[in-house]
Motif scaffolding. Structure first.
Motif, short mmCIF file in Angstrom:
data_model
loop_
_atom_site.label_atom_id
_atom_site.label_comp_id
_atom_site.label_asym_id
_atom_site.label_seq_id
_atom_site.Cartn_x
_atom_site.Cartn_y
_atom_site.Cartn_z
N ILE A 4 -1.95 88.93 -22.27
CA ILE A 4 -3.02 88.27 -22.67
C ILE A 4 -2.58 86.62 -22.86
CG2 ILE A 4 -4.88 87.59 -24.51
CD1 ILE A 4 -4.58 90.72 -25.35
N ASP A 5 -1.58 86.23 -23.39
CA ASP A 5 -0.91 84.92 -23.32
C ASP A 5 -1.03 84.32 -22.02
OD1 ASP A 5 -0.74 84.26 -26.06
OD2 ASP A 5 1.35 84.84 -26.39
N SER A 6 -0.28 85.30 -21.22
CA SER A 6 -0.23 84.65 -19.81
C SER A 6 -1.72 84.52 -19.11
CB SER A 6 0.52 85.70 -19.08
OG SER A 6 0.19 85.76 -17.68
N ILE A 7 -2.69 85.16 -19.55
CA ILE A 7 -3.76 84.90 -18.74
C ILE A 7 -4.39 83.63 -19.37
CG2 ILE A 7 -6.27 85.74 -18.78
CD1 ILE A 7 -5.04 88.58 -18.60
N CYS A 8 -4.53 83.50 -20.65
CA CYS A 8 -4.95 82.11 -21.12
C CYS A 8 -4.11 81.13 -20.70
CB CYS A 8 -4.45 82.29 -22.75
SG CYS A 8 -5.42 83.47 -23.68
N ARG A 9 -2.79 81.11 -20.62
CA ARG A 9 -1.87 80.08 -20.00
C ARG A 9 -2.43 79.60 -18.69
NH1 ARG A 9 2.89 82.12 -21.27
NH2 ARG A 9 2.86 83.37 -19.35
N ASN A 10 -2.53 80.71 -17.73
CA ASN A 10 -3.08 80.37 -16.22
C ASN A 10 -4.43 79.77 -16.27
OD1 ASN A 10 -0.75 81.76 -15.40
ND2 ASN A 10 -1.46 83.79 -15.04
N PHE A 11 -5.32 80.48 -17.17
CA PHE A 11 -6.65 79.76 -17.19
C PHE A 11 -6.76 78.36 -17.61
CE2 PHE A 11 -10.79 78.96 -19.09
CZ PHE A 11 -12.02 79.50 -17.88
N LEU A 12 -5.78 77.80 -18.69
CA LEU A 12 -5.72 76.47 -19.19
C LEU A 12 -5.50 75.46 -18.08
CD1 LEU A 12 -5.79 74.35 -21.43
CD2 LEU A 12 -3.38 74.95 -21.72
N TRP A 13 -4.49 75.88 -17.18
CA TRP A 13 -3.89 75.14 -16.02
C TRP A 13 -4.53 74.98 -14.77
CZ3 TRP A 13 -2.04 71.27 -18.43
CH2 TRP A 13 -1.33 71.37 -19.79
N SER A 14 -5.16 76.40 -14.43
CA SER A 14 -5.63 76.42 -13.35
C SER A 14 -7.33 76.93 -13.14
CB SER A 14 -4.72 77.24 -12.50
OG SER A 14 -4.99 78.53 -12.75
N GLY A 15 -7.48 77.21 -14.22
CA GLY A 15 -8.99 77.88 -14.17
C GLY A 15 -9.05 79.25 -13.72
N LYS A 16 -7.82 80.18 -13.34
CA LYS A 16 -7.64 81.20 -12.92
C LYS A 16 -7.00 82.17 -13.98
CE LYS A 16 -7.84 79.56 -8.27
NZ LYS A 16 -7.13 79.19 -7.19
N ASP A 17 -7.35 83.50 -13.76
CA ASP A 17 -6.57 84.29 -14.65
C ASP A 17 -5.18 84.80 -14.24
OD1 ASP A 17 -7.35 85.90 -12.56
OD2 ASP A 17 -8.28 87.30 -14.15
N SER A 18 -4.88 84.33 -12.85
CA SER A 18 -3.71 84.88 -12.28
C SER A 18 -2.82 83.66 -12.09
CB SER A 18 -3.93 85.40 -10.84
OG SER A 18 -4.52 84.70 -10.07
#
Ligand SMILES: [Zn+2]
Length: 263
Positions: A4-18
């Protein structure tokens, strides 16, 4: 929890879940409270642990020994003080020094995008041409706005002639006099202006930081820099519009005159 942390982190910087690109700031900093220079995102592992604290002590004996100390130290164990999740979370992370620019950066009058860019400028993580070249994506490091000097954070915020012109015009419009380096200090002390004037002044300066940053990006495509006075006027109009949209209260005479003359 890590996923979940990883999804949040990816979304913050790229707008994507991956995963799309390396983050500009480590996750630990993002999870630091806003007043200490982070984004105030909750650390899931610790937040979950504090939620467990809501259960009775007998049910959480399996929680790490370290948490027992928190219970004893805070009188939660002997029930002289009620347990709450926020206090538990606060206990689990060591306090750090509060940053002076927190009031300016997280002013409710700021448009969220401008707050984010201001935050990024304070952490010096904006992708200036100097930084882009250092990480191996390009060779041009000259500032596009003044064409005189390397586009570093310090240059863009303090040394760039274009930025200086914008800031100088904005200071005149806001009727304030101070070197830009001490702006956060001025806002924190709040000298010489009413609460409303401080909020509007702060939002205008944060908005201007965003506009200068935005201009430095789009000029690479349009090859023509916007006039500083137009940039300032646009910033003030945006702030005044946001203020009037969210406030219906009647202004005091002094504030009304100040707002009417602004821009
Ligand atoms: Zn410049």
């Amino acid at each position: 929890m890590n996923k979940i942390d990883s999804i949040c982190r990816n979304f913050l910087w790229s707008g994507k879940d991956s995963y799309a690109r390396a983050p500009n700031v480590n996750w630990k900093t993002c999870c630091t409270p806003k007043e200490e220079g982070g984004l105030g995102i909750k650390k899931l592992k610790e937040w979950n642990k504090t939620l467990l604290g809501n259960w009775s002590w007998k049910k959480i004996v399996q929680v790490k020994d370290s948490f027992k100390v928190a219970y004893v130290g805070n009188q939660w164990l002997n029930q002289t003080k009620p347990y709450n999740v926020a206090a538990g979370y606060q206990w689990l992370r060591p306090p750090a020094t509060k940053v002076q620019w927190r009031f300016v950066c997280w002013n409710p009058l700021n448009i969220p995008t401008t707050s984010f860019i201001y935050w990024a400028s304070k952490l010096e993580i904006l992708l200036t041409t100097d930084r882009i070249a250092r990480i191996g994506f390009g060779q041009e490091t000259t500032c596009y706005l003044c064409e005189d000097g390397t586009e570093t954070h310090h240059h863009l915020v303090y040394d760039c002639e274009f930025s200086k012109q914008c800031i100088s015009i904005m200071h005149k419009c806001l009727s304030i006099r101070f070197p830009s380096q001490s702006f956060d200090q001025w806002c924190a002390s709040g000298r010489g202006k009413s609460k409303l004037q401080r909020k509007v002044t702060s939002a205008c300066m944060v908005g201007l930081t965003y506009e200068i940053w935005h201009e430095s990006n789009i000029i690479r495509l349009q090859q023509q820099v916007c006039r500083p006075d137009i940039l300032v006027s646009r910033t003030i109009t945006t702030v005044k519009h946001r203020w009037s949209k969210n406030n219906n209260s009647i202004l005091q005479q002094r504030d009304k005159a100040w707002m009417d003359n602004l821009g």
